[in-house]
Design an enzyme around this catalytic site. Structure first.
Site, PDB file in Angstrom:
ATOM      1  CE1 TYR A 127      -7.319   1.662   4.771  1.00 48.46           C
ATOM      2  CE2 TYR A 127      -5.056   1.714   5.550  1.00 48.46           C
ATOM      3  CZ  TYR A 127      -5.955   1.669   4.514  1.00 48.46           C
ATOM      4  OH  TYR A 127      -5.508   1.635   3.225  1.00 48.46           O
ATOM      5  CE  LYS A 147      -7.604  -1.425   2.937  1.00 48.10           C
ATOM      6  NZ  LYS A 147      -8.384  -1.631   1.705  1.00 48.10           N
TER       7      LYS A 147
HETATM    8  C1  AKB Z   1      -2.925   5.341   4.525  1.00 50.18           C
HETATM    9  O1  AKB Z   1      -1.989   6.068   4.855  1.00 50.18           O
HETATM   10  O2  AKB Z   1      -3.918   5.123   5.227  1.00 50.18           O
HETATM   11  C2  AKB Z   1      -2.830   4.612   3.193  1.00 50.18           C
HETATM   12  C3  AKB Z   1      -2.203   3.262   3.325  1.00 50.18           C
HETATM   13  C4  AKB Z   1      -0.758   3.125   3.592  1.00 50.18           C
HETATM   14  O3  AKB Z   1      -2.880   2.282   3.198  1.00 50.18           O
HETATM   15  N1  AKB Z   1      -2.098   5.405   2.255  1.00 50.18           N
END
Ligand code: AKB
Length: 319
Positions: A143, A147
Protein backbone atom coordinates in the site's frame (compact mmCIF):
# COMPACT_ATOMS: atom_id res chain seq x y z
CA UNK A 1 -19.26 27.02 -16.31
CA UNK A 2 -20.82 24.79 -13.63
CA UNK A 3 -18.68 22.73 -11.32
CA UNK A 4 -19.58 19.08 -11.90
CA UNK A 5 -17.92 16.63 -9.55
CA UNK A 6 -17.30 12.91 -9.88
CA UNK A 7 -16.57 10.97 -6.68
CA UNK A 8 -15.09 7.51 -7.29
CA UNK A 9 -15.40 5.24 -4.26
CA UNK A 10 -18.45 7.04 -2.88
CA UNK A 11 -19.66 4.07 -0.82
CA UNK A 12 -16.51 3.86 1.30
CA UNK A 13 -15.52 5.41 4.62
CA UNK A 14 -14.41 8.78 3.15
CA UNK A 15 -16.63 8.84 0.08
CA UNK A 16 -19.91 8.42 1.92
CA UNK A 17 -19.25 11.59 3.95
CA UNK A 18 -17.43 13.57 1.26
CA UNK A 19 -20.32 13.26 -1.22
CA UNK A 20 -22.80 14.70 1.26
CA UNK A 21 -20.46 17.61 2.13
CA UNK A 22 -19.87 18.37 -1.57
CA UNK A 23 -23.61 18.20 -2.34
CA UNK A 24 -24.25 20.83 0.33
CA UNK A 25 -21.79 23.19 -1.36
CA UNK A 26 -22.27 22.51 -5.08
CA UNK A 27 -25.85 21.21 -5.21
CA UNK A 28 -27.10 17.62 -5.20
CA UNK A 29 -27.26 17.22 -8.96
CA UNK A 30 -23.72 18.45 -9.52
CA UNK A 31 -22.08 15.74 -7.43
CA UNK A 32 -22.05 12.31 -9.11
CA UNK A 33 -21.44 9.46 -6.70
CA UNK A 34 -19.97 6.26 -8.16
CA UNK A 35 -18.64 2.98 -6.79
CA UNK A 36 -18.68 -0.74 -7.48
CA UNK A 37 -20.66 -1.17 -4.23
CA UNK A 38 -24.14 0.11 -3.42
CA UNK A 39 -24.23 3.54 -1.71
CA UNK A 40 -25.65 4.60 1.64
CA UNK A 41 -29.33 5.48 1.63
CA UNK A 42 -28.45 9.13 2.19
CA UNK A 43 -26.38 9.24 -1.00
CA UNK A 44 -28.90 7.30 -3.08
CA UNK A 45 -31.78 9.54 -2.04
CA UNK A 46 -30.02 12.90 -2.31
CA UNK A 47 -28.54 12.82 -5.82
CA UNK A 48 -27.11 10.84 -8.72
CA UNK A 49 -25.42 7.50 -8.08
CA UNK A 50 -24.09 5.09 -10.66
CA UNK A 51 -22.14 1.84 -10.52
CA UNK A 52 -18.78 2.64 -12.14
CA UNK A 53 -15.58 0.61 -12.10
CA UNK A 54 -12.58 2.94 -12.22
CA UNK A 55 -10.53 0.09 -13.72
CA UNK A 56 -12.67 0.33 -16.88
CA UNK A 57 -10.92 3.23 -18.63
CA UNK A 58 -13.37 3.65 -21.52
CA UNK A 59 -16.38 3.83 -19.26
CA UNK A 60 -14.63 6.33 -17.00
CA UNK A 61 -13.68 8.60 -19.91
CA UNK A 62 -17.19 8.34 -21.32
CA UNK A 63 -18.64 9.34 -17.93
CA UNK A 64 -16.40 12.42 -17.67
CA UNK A 65 -17.35 13.64 -21.13
CA UNK A 66 -21.05 12.80 -20.87
CA UNK A 67 -21.57 14.67 -17.60
CA UNK A 68 -19.12 17.52 -18.24
CA UNK A 69 -17.12 16.60 -15.17
CA UNK A 70 -14.77 19.38 -14.03
CA UNK A 71 -13.44 17.82 -10.79
CA UNK A 72 -12.67 14.25 -9.78
CA UNK A 73 -12.14 12.77 -6.33
CA UNK A 74 -10.70 9.27 -6.74
CA UNK A 75 -10.92 7.43 -3.42
CA UNK A 76 -10.71 3.84 -4.69
CA UNK A 77 -7.94 1.83 -2.99
CA UNK A 78 -7.05 -1.43 -1.28
CA UNK A 79 -5.87 -0.37 2.22
CA UNK A 80 -2.67 -1.40 4.01
CA UNK A 81 -3.80 -4.54 5.87
CA UNK A 82 -5.79 -6.02 2.99
CA UNK A 83 -3.04 -5.17 0.48
CA UNK A 84 -0.55 -7.34 2.38
CA UNK A 85 -2.83 -10.35 1.82
CA UNK A 86 -2.97 -9.86 -1.96
CA UNK A 87 0.19 -7.90 -2.86
CA UNK A 88 0.18 -8.09 -6.66
CA UNK A 89 -3.56 -7.63 -7.00
CA UNK A 90 -3.50 -4.65 -4.61
CA UNK A 91 -0.64 -3.02 -6.53
CA UNK A 92 -2.51 -3.54 -9.79
CA UNK A 93 -5.80 -2.13 -8.46
CA UNK A 94 -4.27 0.87 -6.67
CA UNK A 95 -2.04 1.87 -9.56
CA UNK A 96 -4.54 1.26 -12.37
CA UNK A 97 -7.23 3.19 -10.49
CA UNK A 98 -4.89 6.18 -10.28
CA UNK A 99 -3.40 5.96 -13.78
CA UNK A 100 -6.88 5.67 -15.34
CA UNK A 101 -8.06 8.83 -13.58
CA UNK A 102 -4.88 10.75 -14.43
CA UNK A 103 -5.19 9.78 -18.10
CA UNK A 104 -8.95 10.37 -18.20
CA UNK A 105 -8.49 13.79 -16.55
CA UNK A 106 -5.86 14.67 -19.14
CA UNK A 107 -7.91 13.46 -22.12
CA UNK A 108 -11.26 14.88 -21.03
CA UNK A 109 -9.86 18.21 -19.82
CA UNK A 110 -11.41 17.76 -16.35
CA UNK A 111 -9.84 20.55 -14.36
CA UNK A 112 -8.96 19.11 -10.98
CA UNK A 113 -8.12 15.70 -9.56
CA UNK A 114 -8.00 14.83 -5.85
CA UNK A 115 -6.30 11.57 -4.92
CA UNK A 116 -5.52 10.60 -1.34
CA UNK A 117 -2.06 9.55 -0.34
CA UNK A 118 -1.32 8.29 3.17
CA UNK A 119 1.13 8.31 6.08
CA UNK A 120 1.96 4.85 4.66
CA UNK A 121 4.37 6.52 2.21
CA UNK A 122 6.85 6.65 5.09
CA UNK A 123 8.84 3.65 6.25
CA UNK A 124 11.10 2.33 8.99
CA UNK A 125 14.00 4.64 8.01
CA UNK A 126 11.84 7.79 8.23
CA UNK A 127 12.16 9.93 11.41
CA UNK A 128 9.16 8.72 13.46
CA UNK A 129 8.35 11.81 15.51
CA UNK A 130 7.03 14.98 13.93
CA UNK A 131 7.84 13.50 10.51
CA UNK A 132 8.78 16.34 8.13
CA UNK A 133 7.08 17.00 4.79
CA UNK A 134 10.27 16.14 2.91
CA UNK A 135 12.27 13.28 4.37
CA UNK A 136 13.50 9.72 3.79
CA UNK A 137 10.72 7.63 2.23
CA UNK A 138 11.33 3.90 2.03
CA UNK A 139 7.90 2.31 2.62
CA UNK A 140 7.91 -1.46 3.04
CA UNK A 141 4.21 -2.22 2.50
CA UNK A 142 2.49 -2.71 -0.86
CA UNK A 143 0.00 0.00 0.00
CA UNK A 144 2.77 2.44 0.99
CA UNK A 145 4.78 1.71 -2.16
CA UNK A 146 1.69 2.28 -4.32
CA UNK A 147 0.92 5.57 -2.53
CA UNK A 148 4.48 6.85 -2.92
CA UNK A 149 4.54 5.89 -6.61
CA UNK A 150 1.12 7.55 -7.00
CA UNK A 151 2.38 10.82 -5.52
CA UNK A 152 5.24 10.86 -8.00
CA UNK A 153 2.85 10.18 -10.92
CA UNK A 154 0.48 12.92 -9.76
CA UNK A 155 3.25 15.47 -9.68
CA UNK A 156 4.47 14.23 -13.09
CA UNK A 157 1.02 14.69 -14.69
CA UNK A 158 0.80 18.14 -13.18
CA UNK A 159 4.17 19.32 -14.46
CA UNK A 160 4.06 17.52 -17.81
CA UNK A 161 0.38 17.75 -18.81
CA UNK A 162 -1.03 20.46 -16.55
CA UNK A 163 -3.49 18.13 -14.73
CA UNK A 164 -4.45 20.02 -11.56
CA UNK A 165 -3.48 17.17 -9.23
CA UNK A 166 -4.00 17.77 -5.49
CA UNK A 167 -3.36 15.36 -2.63
CA UNK A 168 -2.96 14.93 1.12
CA UNK A 169 -1.31 12.15 3.11
CA UNK A 170 -4.27 11.03 5.22
CA UNK A 171 -3.56 9.76 8.72
CA UNK A 172 -5.93 7.21 10.31
CA UNK A 173 -9.44 8.54 9.78
CA UNK A 174 -12.02 8.14 12.53
CA UNK A 175 -15.70 8.13 11.66
CA UNK A 176 -19.00 6.57 12.73
CA UNK A 177 -21.08 6.67 9.51
CA UNK A 178 -19.29 4.10 7.35
CA UNK A 179 -16.69 1.80 8.86
CA UNK A 180 -13.27 1.51 7.21
CA UNK A 181 -12.13 -1.81 5.75
CA UNK A 182 -8.73 -3.45 5.84
CA UNK A 183 -6.53 -0.65 7.22
CA UNK A 184 -3.99 -0.62 10.04
CA UNK A 185 -5.54 2.39 11.75
CA UNK A 186 -9.00 0.73 11.77
CA UNK A 187 -8.61 -0.19 15.44
CA UNK A 188 -9.33 3.45 16.31
CA UNK A 189 -12.84 3.07 14.82
CA UNK A 190 -13.57 -0.52 15.91
CA UNK A 191 -12.72 0.32 19.54
CA UNK A 192 -15.66 2.76 19.78
CA UNK A 193 -18.24 0.35 18.34
CA UNK A 194 -17.05 -2.47 20.62
CA UNK A 195 -16.95 -0.15 23.65
CA UNK A 196 -20.61 0.76 23.15
CA UNK A 197 -21.77 -2.75 22.21
CA UNK A 198 -19.69 -4.94 24.55
CA UNK A 199 -17.70 -2.74 26.93
CA UNK A 200 -14.55 -4.54 25.80
CA UNK A 201 -12.16 -4.39 22.86
CA UNK A 202 -9.37 -6.73 21.81
CA UNK A 203 -6.85 -4.55 20.00
CA UNK A 204 -4.67 -5.85 17.15
CA UNK A 205 -1.92 -3.31 17.95
CA UNK A 206 0.24 -3.05 21.10
CA UNK A 207 -0.87 -0.59 23.76
CA UNK A 208 1.89 1.98 23.11
CA UNK A 209 1.71 2.11 19.30
CA UNK A 210 1.14 5.82 18.60
CA UNK A 211 -0.15 6.82 15.16
CA UNK A 212 -1.35 10.08 13.58
CA UNK A 213 -5.17 10.31 13.45
CA UNK A 214 -7.93 12.71 12.39
CA UNK A 215 -11.69 12.93 12.88
CA UNK A 216 -13.56 12.56 9.57
CA UNK A 217 -15.22 15.98 9.75
CA UNK A 218 -11.76 17.62 9.86
CA UNK A 219 -10.50 15.37 7.05
CA UNK A 220 -13.44 16.29 4.79
CA UNK A 221 -13.27 20.02 5.42
CA UNK A 222 -9.52 20.05 4.79
CA UNK A 223 -9.89 18.00 1.60
CA UNK A 224 -12.44 20.45 0.22
CA UNK A 225 -10.32 23.39 1.37
CA UNK A 226 -7.33 22.04 -0.57
CA UNK A 227 -9.48 21.59 -3.69
CA UNK A 228 -10.83 25.13 -3.38
CA UNK A 229 -7.44 26.74 -2.75
CA UNK A 230 -6.02 29.07 -5.36
CA UNK A 231 -3.48 27.09 -7.41
CA UNK A 232 -0.93 29.83 -6.77
CA UNK A 233 -0.98 29.00 -3.05
CA UNK A 234 0.15 25.42 -3.60
CA UNK A 235 3.91 24.96 -3.35
CA UNK A 236 3.54 21.17 -3.63
CA UNK A 237 2.01 18.98 -6.32
CA UNK A 238 2.94 15.66 -4.78
CA UNK A 239 1.06 15.33 -1.47
CA UNK A 240 0.76 17.35 1.74
CA UNK A 241 1.44 15.91 5.22
CA UNK A 242 -1.80 16.15 7.23
CA UNK A 243 -2.53 14.99 10.78
CA UNK A 244 -4.27 16.68 13.61
CA UNK A 245 -3.56 14.47 16.55
CA UNK A 246 -1.56 11.44 17.65
CA UNK A 247 -2.34 8.85 20.28
CA UNK A 248 -1.85 5.17 21.11
CA UNK A 249 -4.49 2.52 21.98
CA UNK A 250 -3.85 2.88 25.72
CA UNK A 251 -4.48 6.63 25.65
CA UNK A 252 -7.63 6.15 23.58
CA UNK A 253 -8.91 3.49 25.99
CA UNK A 254 -8.32 5.88 28.94
CA UNK A 255 -10.33 8.56 27.13
CA UNK A 256 -13.21 6.12 26.49
CA UNK A 257 -13.15 5.11 30.17
CA UNK A 258 -14.05 8.71 31.09
CA UNK A 259 -17.45 7.99 29.48
CA UNK A 260 -17.72 4.21 30.03
CA UNK A 261 -15.92 3.57 33.36
CA UNK A 262 -16.14 -0.22 33.06
CA UNK A 263 -14.56 -0.33 29.58
CA UNK A 264 -11.71 -2.85 29.27
CA UNK A 265 -9.13 -3.44 26.55
CA UNK A 266 -6.81 -6.38 25.84
CA UNK A 267 -3.99 -6.60 23.31
CA UNK A 268 -3.34 -9.32 20.74
CA UNK A 269 -1.04 -7.81 18.10
CA UNK A 270 -1.21 -9.35 14.62
CA UNK A 271 0.63 -8.70 11.32
CA UNK A 272 -0.57 -5.08 11.36
CA UNK A 273 1.73 -4.32 14.32
CA UNK A 274 4.78 -4.39 12.00
CA UNK A 275 2.99 -2.07 9.54
CA UNK A 276 2.13 0.41 12.31
CA UNK A 277 5.71 0.34 13.62
CA UNK A 278 7.02 1.30 10.18
CA UNK A 279 4.81 4.43 10.11
CA UNK A 280 5.26 7.81 11.84
CA UNK A 281 3.99 8.31 15.38
CA UNK A 282 3.28 11.98 14.65
CA UNK A 283 3.39 14.24 11.61
CA UNK A 284 4.56 17.78 10.92
CA UNK A 285 1.83 19.33 8.79
CA UNK A 286 3.08 22.93 8.91
CA UNK A 287 3.45 23.16 5.11
CA UNK A 288 -0.27 22.40 4.61
CA UNK A 289 -1.17 24.88 7.38
CA UNK A 290 0.97 27.54 5.72
CA UNK A 291 0.00 26.95 2.05
CA UNK A 292 -3.78 26.48 2.25
CA UNK A 293 -4.66 27.02 5.89
CA UNK A 294 -5.19 23.39 6.86
CA UNK A 295 -6.67 23.22 10.37
CA UNK A 296 -8.13 20.77 12.87
CA UNK A 297 -10.95 21.27 15.33
CA UNK A 298 -11.12 17.85 17.06
CA UNK A 299 -8.74 16.78 19.82
CA UNK A 300 -8.85 13.30 21.42
CA UNK A 301 -11.46 14.39 24.00
CA UNK A 302 -13.92 15.94 21.53
CA UNK A 303 -13.39 13.07 19.09
CA UNK A 304 -14.13 10.46 21.78
CA UNK A 305 -17.28 12.09 23.11
CA UNK A 306 -18.61 12.68 19.56
CA UNK A 307 -17.90 9.10 18.45
CA UNK A 308 -19.59 7.56 21.50
CA UNK A 309 -22.63 9.81 21.25
CA UNK A 310 -23.12 9.24 17.50
CA UNK A 311 -22.59 5.47 17.70
CA UNK A 312 -25.14 5.20 20.53
CA UNK A 313 -27.65 7.17 18.42
CA UNK A 314 -26.95 4.99 15.40
CA UNK A 315 -27.37 1.72 17.30
CA UNK A 316 -30.57 2.96 19.00
CA UNK A 317 -32.07 3.84 15.60
CA UNK A 318 -31.25 0.33 14.33
CA UNK A 319 -32.73 -1.43 17.38
C1 AKB B 1 -4.68 2.34 6.56
O1 AKB B 1 -4.57 2.09 7.76
O2 AKB B 1 -4.31 1.58 5.66
C2 AKB B 1 -5.24 3.70 6.15
C3 AKB B 1 -4.17 4.73 5.98
C4 AKB B 1 -3.46 5.28 7.15
O3 AKB B 1 -3.90 5.11 4.88
N1 AKB B 1 -6.19 4.14 7.12
Amino acid sequence: MDTNILVIGSSGQIGSELVMALRKIYGNNHVFATDIKQPTEEIRKSGPFQILDVLDFNNLLHFLVRFNITEIYNLAAVLSGNAEKIPLQAWDINMRALMNTLEAARESGAKKLFWPSSIAVFGPTTPRRNTPQTTIMEPNTVYGISKLAGERWGEYYNKRYGVDFRSVRYPGLISYKTEPGGGTTDYAVEIFFEAVKKGHYQCFLKENTALPMMFMEDAISNTIKLMQADAKQLSLRSSYNMAGISFDPKQLAAEIRKHIPGFTISFKPDFRQAIAESWPASIDDSVARRDWNMETTYDIGKLTSTMLEKIREKLEKKA
